[in-house]
Design an enzyme around this catalytic site. Structure first.
Site, short mmCIF file in Angstrom:
data_model
loop_
_atom_site.label_atom_id
_atom_site.label_comp_id
_atom_site.label_asym_id
_atom_site.label_seq_id
_atom_site.Cartn_x
_atom_site.Cartn_y
_atom_site.Cartn_z
N VAL A 46 0.84 -1.21 0.00
CA VAL A 46 0.00 0.00 0.00
C VAL A 46 0.87 1.25 0.00
O VAL A 46 1.71 1.44 0.88
CB VAL A 46 -0.92 0.05 1.23
CG1 VAL A 46 -1.89 1.22 1.11
CG2 VAL A 46 -1.67 -1.26 1.43
N GLY A 104 4.91 4.89 -19.59
CA GLY A 104 5.13 3.90 -18.55
C GLY A 104 4.42 4.21 -17.24
O GLY A 104 4.64 3.53 -16.23
N GLU A 124 -0.26 0.73 -17.25
CA GLU A 124 -0.02 -0.59 -17.83
C GLU A 124 -0.67 -0.70 -19.21
O GLU A 124 -1.61 0.05 -19.52
CB GLU A 124 -0.66 -1.67 -16.94
CG GLU A 124 -0.31 -1.61 -15.49
CD GLU A 124 0.98 -2.35 -15.18
OE1 GLU A 124 1.42 -3.17 -16.03
OE2 GLU A 124 1.57 -2.10 -14.12
N LYS A 168 -5.98 -2.07 -1.93
CA LYS A 168 -5.20 -1.35 -0.92
C LYS A 168 -6.10 -0.86 0.21
O LYS A 168 -5.76 -0.96 1.39
CB LYS A 168 -4.47 -0.18 -1.58
CG LYS A 168 -3.38 -0.65 -2.55
CD LYS A 168 -2.93 0.48 -3.47
CE LYS A 168 -1.79 0.05 -4.39
NZ LYS A 168 -1.54 1.04 -5.45
#
Lengths: 427, 427
Positions: free
Chosen positions: A131, A186, A189, A204
């Site tokens: 997290v 970048g 994804e 998270k």
């Protein structure tokens, strides 16, 4: 100095590489902190022949072999809620090895059971890296902000979404265009669904919620909404009202139960969460009488995530004790969900309507019938017969009342596209 | 559950009361976190007959008796770098008792020696409450941000100063007037010298510096300047330039050594430290490749400070290990100070001058001779023959060059009062 801690690392991507580099370049300092040697004895990688910018010996292709190695601690950096990652963590704990992992998906789903397994075998299962990257929010909730309980934890937990929303605001461009750029750079994804759909934030948040409230991580009782439908217009209007749009994970203790939700929110400009820019993360913890605490920094990437993994390794080397989620795993209660529909908030609403007489009256009528009252309104641009945007901010209203009104409004033949509603986050 | 942890508390002021209240009102939750009972077995107070809003039994008047009690841990909340506090901490460590303290003055002065004493006897000496109240910055520097080293730590560490500066900005009033109000409201002590003179910030910075750099706490090698000379004008000019004035403690690793200093600084508006308002605290840590991390929240007062003390007690109950300053105390190096005069910064300067011909030329001449170049200037108000303010921002210049120029300027008969110089803190 006592015997060195033997470390096995599964997964040699960005984070794995970062861990190996930090353990090697800062070996002396970290061993002084650990009070003993820190030795990487085995590493597994999917492609052992890949060129890397660091030295590594004893590269294996089968991560599960690490669970049978002579390591004291296995660092799981494979990812995924099932499959090899899960098998490796289970086998390692069953074979008497501590585990350090950055795997939020695995722990959000199987956290309680894996914590029980670790505790039964007197082992550590540490997950600071899961997290908010380098921000020590797991340790903080587990060990620091415990004296007065936690009322709420709210965070910007996904750097990809925050980068996209920040870029949309700075450049005025639309979601799809900015996403494409983020992928090229970048920051996102190739398959961005888990990030932009809110799933990563949900994983998270489930962990933060468990730490804050002593409940088992619970993804089922969580409303999750992503940022795909946020338009450049929404961000522009937010700015006019003095707000910024952020994807928040919010877990709150209410009298009825725990309200867990992931959604875009209007955050008042110049508050700490509003000022979290780009790929950064930020977390606000309301710690009862002790007040609110705010933490921010880099939440992903090689060095920040490696920082969290290395801190966990050093803690284990020192002989750290303590249950995985702060309380014995067996005592983690099932989460009793609050009725999130009953939660009160002011809302931002955007309607794409045909600019014809009566459309405002119709919208106002539906809102009035649902008992939702309007604080302010903007209708911009006049193009008779063409779609225009009407934006409203409501007074504090129950969520289900606003949802009901929106359902009725969406059914109107004067309304184009799905109406957008975004809660205004107080503070 | 194993045997309970027996706790003795010395000092029953605001914080002591807060610790007792938290341990009693959240007893069950905290014991679940500690994995054992938490029992207050002895308490000392200067005035045991004082009325309090909580129950307490076995009240002693002699704090030193706690060192001979059957407690496992002694919580020292008396304060002061010498005297009873020091005797109590020493006697407790000598008698095999862990110590939790909020005493920054004691540790800034005797930290290395006391840590050695604790470590020799396999005891904990914990001090999360000594710095930034409820913000877990001690634990974070000691255990979390260790993988890539720390380049710098900068903080707003004194709530009284930050409250005064914030009030001056909001109300436009002068320092003396706001200080008097702060004293009436309980935000400033009757004797405010330690706060407003920067001494309290210096104590805290010495501890952060030790944790960040593995050096012994060192107050001697620290330049300390308070906020007494900051005027409403300075704050107004800062705002015009897009800055806010904050009392910062800054410790930075340089190629030459460690630069430690406490002084008012111009902090760019909308950066995290600039947004720390009122009595709050905030700390920025530059953690090498891992990037910068920011932490803020309430830095003083009953609940936030008690929160830190209770977290330390629970850690000890769990059997936490680890050296006091993160590395074995015996290995803490003496601090090699950087030549702070050589450090480069842009500066804000304010001169009170007689509004007579030639004054600006004279000031400019001295600056030019010292090789200090000016980026911008404001001369406001015209009152021939009367004092007016000239304000300048320099380009990046070595501190000693600016100091030399100011010394020459101060000697001019056209200049009234001591010139004011405030460094501009980059980010």
């Amino acid at each position: 100095m006592s015997v060195p801690l033997k470390i096995a690392i599964a997964g040699l991507g960005t984070v794995g590489g970062g861990v190996i580099k930090a353990l090697s370049s800062r070996k002396k300092a970290l061993e002084a902190q650990a009070g003993r040697g820190l030795e990487v004895v085995a590493v597994s990688a999917r492609d052992p022949r890949k060129k890397r910018d660091f030295e590594v010996q004893g590269l294996l292709t089968d991560p599960l072999a690490l669970a049978k190695s002579d390591a004291d601690v296995v660092v799981e950096l494979i990812g995924g809620e099932e499959g090899v990652a899960r098998q490796l963590v289970e086998a390692s704990l069953e074979n008497g090895k501590h585990v350090v992992t950055a795997n939020k998906a695995l722990l959000a789903k199987h956290g309680k059971r894996l914590a029980e397994l670790a505790e039964k075998n007197n082992l550590q299962l540490k997950f600071e890296a899961a997290v908010a990257g380098g921000i020590p929010i797991v340790t903080t909730l587990r060990e620091a902000l415990i004296a007065h309980g936690v009322d709420a934890v709210k965070g910007i937990l996904n750097g990809t979404c925050n980068y996209i929303l920040t870029e949309m605001e700075v450049t005025g461009r639309g979601f799809a265009e900015v996403l494409k750029d983020a992928q090229r750079l970048g920051y996102a994804e190739a398959d961005p669904a888990l990030d932009i759909g809110g799933g990563d934030t949900a994983h998270k948040l489930a962990l933060l919620s468990a730490l804050a409230f002593g409940t088992a991580p619970d993804l089922a009782n969580m409303k999750v909404e992503g940022i795909e439908h946020i338009t450049a217009d929404d961000i522009g209007f937010a700015s006019e009202f003095g707000f910024r749009i952020k994807l928040l994970g919010v877990a709150r203790q209410t009298a009825q139960g725990i309200d867990q939700r992931v959604h875009p929110a209007m955050v008042r400009a110049r508050t700490p969460l509003a000022n979290v820019d780009g790929a950064a993360n930020g977390v606000m913890v309301d710690a009862g009488e002790a007040g609110s605490f705010f933490f921010s920094g880099r939440g992903a990437g090689e060095a920040p995530t490696a920082s969290a993994v290395v801190a966990d390794i050093v803690e284990i080397a020192r002989g750290s004790f303590g249950p995985v989620f702060g309380r014995p795993a067996a005592s983690l209660r099932p989460l009793v969900p609050a009725d999130s529909g009953a939660s009160q908030s002011a809302y931002y609403m955007r309607f794409e309507v045909l600019d014809v007489p009566g459309v405002l009256a119709e919208i106002a009528g539906h809102l009035s019938k649902a008992n939702v009252s309007i604080e302010s309104m903007i209708q911009r641009g006049r193009a008779p017969g063409e779609p225009v945007a009407i934006v409203m901010i409501t007074h504090e209203s129950p969520q289900h009342a606003v949802e009901n009104a929106l359902k009725a409004i969406a059914a109107s033949d004067k309304v184009r596209a799905r109406p957008c509603m975004i809660p205004m986050e107080a503070a």
